[in-house]
Design a protein around this motif. Structure first.
Motif: not given
Length: 446
Positions: A261-267, A304-305
């Motif tokens: 979740f953190a990687t997909g929501h970093h931006a 997907g990312f």
């Protein structure tokens, strides 16, 4: 984009997108209008060395492939030593070539943002000979260097000022990386010196092209690195918009996992983090760089990312737009790049669309057709840092604040971020739509 850090105008010609600048030189009404979608233009032939033997036909073919994705703008990168090889010589032919690129983009419905002081690109530094070795002078404080930089930025802006497709200038690409660690040979400065440099260079851009969207861009040391001289307040208060460069190879993917979740929501996190320092409660935020770097993001998961990152960013109020890094892959015949740099394009070197490119194009089309501004983020996580944030690693991917934010977001809270010094300011909270504040240590640890 700094791969060495920590591991790491008028409406769009092809549609009804907003004019990029209001009377005060800032993007107009991003909270009420659909965000813009573009790419950072990396030429398919010769990378940024294409300025040495500029081929307008090749540029046009590249721009055709970008426009074919249904995007509305590009960000372009003159190489500073090519354009200003001597402090007193800004090459007229190079400036003409830049103008011809902007005109070619306009013919294809693409607006253009121009970076000035390159500076730094994809692990390579490009500094003119009059700033290094025998002529070594501090890039941020030497009076002669500052005069030369200001003249250069003013010249580029002036040459483009009458072009309707010209969005504005960014001072340079992540030029903050020259000011301290981990750069191997930094020009060290204080936060006060950084601010004076930023103000002078932004003034030069405004003098050259009044009313355009002029801003500066830092890599994430400004947000995450203790003691870095370019501060969050600089990023969120100077210039027409806040630029965010989001790269998950900075420790996010390594610590939290490539599919987390953190990687997909970093931006989205960086967008919301930036707002904590903004004085304008609706200051526009430009996600100016974001990409899917392999091997941190596997090639078969890049689409997907891309979808996940864009969906999260679009849920952030006041997003001006997204500019994906980058347009075209780097030809593997070119040597010495970090391996991840070769495959970041949404198009191949022969201009074929990659899965991430299709995902970007699909999202851009959906937003144009169905855009509804996101609701305010009513819950704010309180960040207990002083305004100048000398100790800001707590905000980074290994920090406690980062972890609390991601846990709160994963629970569906859609958190904003507010500085502790403003958490009791009812007018500030009201202007941002915040109705509840939460301390990081109150967020449940799973």
């Amino acid at each position: 984009m700094n791969t060495t850090h920590g591991g790491s105008p008028s409406p769009g010609h092809g549609g009804t997108l907003p004019s990029p600048a209001g009377r005060e030189g800032r993007p107009a009404g991003p909270a009420r209008r659909a965000p813009r979608f573009g790419v950072n233009y990396t030429p398919s032939r010769g990378w940024f060395h294409h300025w040495l033997d500029f081929d307008l036909d090749a540029v046009r073919a590249d721009l055709d492939s970008i426009a074919g994705l249904g995007l509305d703008h590009v960000r372009v990168f003159p190489l500073w030593p090519v354009f200003q090889p001597n402090r007193a010589l800004i090459r007229p032919r190079a400036v003409e070539q830049l103008v011809s690129l902007v005109d070619a983009a306009a013919e294809r419905g693409l607006d253009v943002a121009v970076d000035g002081l390159q500076g730094h690109l994809s692990s390579f530094d490009f500094l003119p000979s009059w700033t290094v070795t025998w002529h070594r002078r501090n890039l941020f404080t030497d009076p002669d260097v500052l005069d030369g930089q200001a003249a250069y930025l003013r010249t580029l802006a002036s040459a483009l000022a009458d072009r309707p497709a010209f969005l504005g200038m960014t001072l340079g690409n992540e030029i903050n990386q020259f000011s301290g660690d981990p750069h191997p040979d930094p020009d060290r400065i204080t936060p006060g010196q950084a601010e004076r440099w930023l103000r002078r260079m932004l003034e030069a851009c405004e003098e050259g092209a009044p009313g355009r969207t002029h801003l500066h861009a830092a890599y994430d040391a400004a947000w995450y690195l203790d003691g870095h001289p370019f501060t969050p307040a600089h990023a969120a208060r100077l210039g027409a918009a806040t630029a965010v460069h989001s790269w998950v190879f900075n420790g996010t993917a390594q610590r939290h996992g490539p599919h987390s979740f953190a990687t997909g929501h970093h931006a989205a996190y960086m967008i919301e983090l930036s707002k904590a320092w903004a004085e304008d409660p609706h200051r526009p935020v430009w996600l100016q760089e974001v990409g899917a770097p392999a091997p941190h993001i596997a090639a078969d998961r890049a689409a997907g990312f891309t979808r996940t990152t864009l969906a999260a960013a679009l849920d952030c109020p006041d997003l001006w737009g997204v500019t994906w890094w980058c347009s075209h892959d780097v030809d593997r015949s070119l040597a010495d790049f970090p391996d991840l740099e070769y495959t970041l394009g949404v198009l191949t070197t022969d201009r074929r669309v990659k899965p991430a490119g299709r995902a970007l194009a699909r999202t851009a089309a959906e937003v144009r057709e169905t855009w509804t501004p996101p609701a305010p983020r009513t819950t704010a996580l309180v960040l207990d840092l002083p305004e100048d944030a000398p100790k800001r690693a707590v905000c980074g991917p290994e920090g406690a604040f980062f972890g609390a934010y991601m846990r709160l977001a994963a629970d569906g809270a859609r958190p904003a971020v507010v500085l502790a010094s403003r958490a009791g300011d009812r007018e500030h909270l009201r202007a941002r739509g915040i109705t509840e504040t939460v301390a990081p240590d109150a967020v449940h640890r799973s």
